[in-house]
Write a protein that holds these residues in place. Structure first.
Motif, PDB file in Angstrom:
ATOM      1  N   ASP A   1       0.818  -1.219   0.000  1.00 28.21           N
ATOM      2  CA  ASP A   1       0.000   0.000   0.000  1.00 28.21           C
ATOM      3  C   ASP A   1       0.849   1.265   0.000  1.00 28.21           C
ATOM      4  O   ASP A   1       0.370   2.335  -0.389  1.00 28.21           O
ATOM      5  N   ASP A   2       2.109   1.163   0.444  1.00 26.58           N
ATOM      6  CA  ASP A   2       2.983   2.334   0.506  1.00 26.58           C
ATOM      7  C   ASP A   2       3.738   2.575  -0.800  1.00 26.58           C
ATOM      8  O   ASP A   2       4.581   3.475  -0.882  1.00 26.58           O
ATOM      9  N   GLY A   3       3.455   1.766  -1.841  1.00 27.31           N
ATOM     10  CA  GLY A   3       4.150   1.920  -3.110  1.00 27.31           C
ATOM     11  C   GLY A   3       5.330   0.979  -3.285  1.00 27.31           C
ATOM     12  O   GLY A   3       5.979   0.985  -4.335  1.00 27.31           O
ATOM     13  N   SER A   4       5.617   0.193  -2.279  1.00 24.92           N
ATOM     14  CA  SER A   4       6.701  -0.787  -2.403  1.00 24.92           C
ATOM     15  C   SER A   4       6.254  -1.939  -3.298  1.00 24.92           C
ATOM     16  O   SER A   4       5.057  -2.219  -3.431  1.00 24.92           O
ATOM     17  N   TYR A   5       7.228  -2.604  -3.911  1.00 23.35           N
ATOM     18  CA  TYR A   5       6.883  -3.728  -4.778  1.00 23.35           C
ATOM     19  C   TYR A   5       8.084  -4.647  -4.952  1.00 23.35           C
ATOM     20  O   TYR A   5       9.226  -4.278  -4.700  1.00 23.35           O
ATOM     21  N   ILE A   6       7.776  -5.853  -5.397  1.00 28.59           N
ATOM     22  CA  ILE A   6       8.790  -6.812  -5.838  1.00 28.59           C
ATOM     23  C   ILE A   6       8.322  -7.357  -7.177  1.00 28.59           C
ATOM     24  O   ILE A   6       7.169  -7.774  -7.312  1.00 28.59           O
TER      25      ILE A   6
ATOM     26  N   LEU B   1      18.945 -15.875 -17.382  1.00 31.54           N
ATOM     27  CA  LEU B   1      19.157 -15.386 -16.021  1.00 31.54           C
ATOM     28  C   LEU B   1      17.821 -15.144 -15.325  1.00 31.54           C
ATOM     29  O   LEU B   1      16.791 -14.959 -15.962  1.00 31.54           O
ATOM     30  N   ILE B   2      17.862 -15.130 -14.006  1.00 33.08           N
ATOM     31  CA  ILE B   2      16.720 -14.745 -13.174  1.00 33.08           C
ATOM     32  C   ILE B   2      16.754 -13.228 -13.002  1.00 33.08           C
ATOM     33  O   ILE B   2      17.820 -12.649 -12.742  1.00 33.08           O
ATOM     34  N   ASN B   3      15.619 -12.582 -13.148  1.00 33.35           N
ATOM     35  CA  ASN B   3      15.532 -11.124 -13.003  1.00 33.35           C
ATOM     36  C   ASN B   3      14.665 -10.768 -11.796  1.00 33.35           C
ATOM     37  O   ASN B   3      13.546 -11.280 -11.654  1.00 33.35           O
ATOM     38  N   LEU B   4      15.182  -9.919 -10.933  1.00 29.62           N
ATOM     39  CA  LEU B   4      14.439  -9.425  -9.772  1.00 29.62           C
ATOM     40  C   LEU B   4      14.562  -7.906  -9.686  1.00 29.62           C
ATOM     41  O   LEU B   4      15.627  -7.355  -9.974  1.00 29.62           O
ATOM     42  N   GLU B   5      13.473  -7.271  -9.297  1.00 31.34           N
ATOM     43  CA  GLU B   5      13.466  -5.815  -9.106  1.00 31.34           C
ATOM     44  C   GLU B   5      12.601  -5.494  -7.891  1.00 31.34           C
ATOM     45  O   GLU B   5      11.558  -6.126  -7.685  1.00 31.34           O
ATOM     46  N   ALA B   6      13.025  -4.518  -7.077  1.00 36.10           N
ATOM     47  CA  ALA B   6      12.254  -4.156  -5.887  1.00 36.10           C
ATOM     48  C   ALA B   6      12.468  -2.695  -5.542  1.00 36.10           C
ATOM     49  O   ALA B   6      13.519  -2.118  -5.840  1.00 36.10           O
ATOM     50  N   LYS B   7      11.448  -2.108  -4.913  1.00 31.58           N
ATOM     51  CA  LYS B   7      11.536  -0.725  -4.446  1.00 31.58           C
ATOM     52  C   LYS B   7      10.826  -0.596  -3.105  1.00 31.58           C
ATOM     53  O   LYS B   7       9.776  -1.197  -2.891  1.00 31.58           O
ATOM     54  N   LYS B   8      11.405   0.216  -2.208  1.00 26.46           N
ATOM     55  CA  LYS B   8      10.824   0.485  -0.892  1.00 26.46           C
ATOM     56  C   LYS B   8      10.870   1.982  -0.627  1.00 26.46           C
ATOM     57  O   LYS B   8      11.939   2.555  -0.426  1.00 26.46           O
ATOM     58  N   PRO B   9       9.723   2.674  -0.653  1.00 28.69           N
ATOM     59  CA  PRO B   9       9.704   4.120  -0.400  1.00 28.69           C
ATOM     60  C   PRO B   9      10.211   4.465   0.999  1.00 28.69           C
ATOM     61  O   PRO B   9       9.936   3.753   1.974  1.00 28.69           O
ATOM     62  N   LEU B  10      10.964   5.577   1.082  1.00 25.80           N
ATOM     63  CA  LEU B  10      11.478   6.065   2.360  1.00 25.80           C
ATOM     64  C   LEU B  10      10.826   7.367   2.792  1.00 25.80           C
ATOM     65  O   LEU B  10      10.996   7.790   3.934  1.00 25.80           O
TER      66      LEU B  10
END
Length: 246
Positions: A124-129, A161-170
Motif C-alpha cells: 500500500d505504501d508503493g513498495s513492490y517486488i 538469467l533470473i531477473n528481480l526488481e524491488a523498491k521500498k519508499p522512504l
C-alpha cells in the motif's frame, strides 16, 4: 560505436503497447576490479592481484506497465586493459607463461540483455517486488600477451538469467531501489561459477517526474571448463554509479 547503433535499432521493436510508459535509463560511473583470475587446468591463479579501474556506462530501455509485465533492453559495453606480471605459471591454449614475466591482458565482456518481469508483491505504501527472467547475449574476448607468448580466445553465448526488481519508499521522494540479473553456479562455487549483475541504491523522484539514482553495482561470476590446456576465468567488479531515468 556500431554497438550503440544496434541498441538504438532494437528499441523500436519494444515501443508499441497500449497503456504503457516508455523509459530510458543511462548509467555511468567508475568500475574497479576486485578479482581478475585466470588459471590453467589444475593450476594456481596466474593473474592474482591484477587490478584496474575504468569508466563504465550502461544504456537501458524499459516498457513499463504498472500491474503487468515490464520489458527491457539493456546494453553494457565492458572493456578493460591490464598490465602486470604473471604471478603463477600458466599453461593454456598451447602457450606457457612463466611467473615473473611482464604481461598484458585485453579483456572484453560486452552484453546485450532482453528482460521481462511482473509484480509478485505490491504494498500500500508503493513498495513492490517484481520477478521474471532475462536472456543475455554475452561476447567475451581474452587476449593475454607476455614474453613472446600470446593467446586470444573469443566466445559468444546466450545465457538465461533470473531477473528481480524491488523498491521500498522512504518518504520525501526517496526510495531504496534494486534490480538484478543472476544465475547461480551449479557444478562449482554458487557465486564465482555463476553470473551476477546486481544494482542497489537510493532513488530520488525529481520534480520533472524523472528518477535519479546513486548506488553500487556488483558484476561477478566466471567459468571453469576443467579441460586440459584450457583456462578458467573468474571476475569480480564493483562500481560506484549514478543513474538517470526519463
Amino acid at each position: 560505436m556500431k554497438n550503440y547503433f544496434l541498441f538504438l535499432l532494437l528499441v523500436p521493436g519494444f515501443i508499441y503497447a497500449q497503456n504503457s510508459v516508455h523509459r530510458f535509463e543511462i548509467e555511468g560511473g567508475i568500475i574497479a576490479t576486485k578479482n581478475m583470475e585466470i588459471h590453467g587446468f589444475n593450476q594456481s591463479n596466474a593473474t592474482e592481484g591484477w587490478s584496474k579501474s575504468a569508466p563504465t556506462v550502461r544504456l537501458e530501455y524499459w516498457r513499463i506497465q504498472e500491474n503487468d509485465w515490464n520489458y527491457g533492453l539493456v546494453y553494457l559495453p565492458l572493456a578493460i586493459d591490464y598490465k602486470d606480471t604473471i604471478k603463477k605459471d600458466l599453461n593454456a591454449k598451447g602457450q606457457v607463461f612463466y611467473s615473473g614475466d611482464s604481461a598484458t591482458l585485453d579483456y572484453q565482456f560486452p552484453t546485450l540483455r532482453f528482460s521481462a518481469n511482473k509484480p509478485i508483491y505490491q504494498g500500500d505504501d508503493g513498495s513492490y517486488i517484481r520477478a521474471g527472467g532475462s536472456g543475455v547475449v554475452r561476447y567475451a574476448k581474452v587476449v593475454l600477451k607476455g614474453a613472446g607468448q600470446s593467446f586470444s580466445d573469443t566466445n559468444l553465448i546466450l545465457i538465461p538469467l533470473i531477473n528481480l526488481e524491488a523498491k521500498k519508499p522512504l518518504g520525501k521522494g526517496y526510495s531504496l531501489f534494486t534490480r538484478s540479473d543472476f544465475l547461480p553456479g551449479i557444478d562449482g562455487n554458487i557465486f564465482l561459477d555463476g553470473l551476477y549483475d546486481v544494482f542497489f541504491g537510493v532513488r530520488k523522484k525529481l520534480n520533472s517526474g524523472n528518477d535519479f539514482d546513486v548506488g553500487f553495482r556488483l558484476f561477478f561470476g566466471g567459468y571453469d571448463p576443467k579441460k586440459q590446456d584450457d583456462y578458467a576465468n573468474k571476475i569480480f567488479f564493483n562500481s560506484l554509479v549514478v543513474r538517470y531515468s526519463f
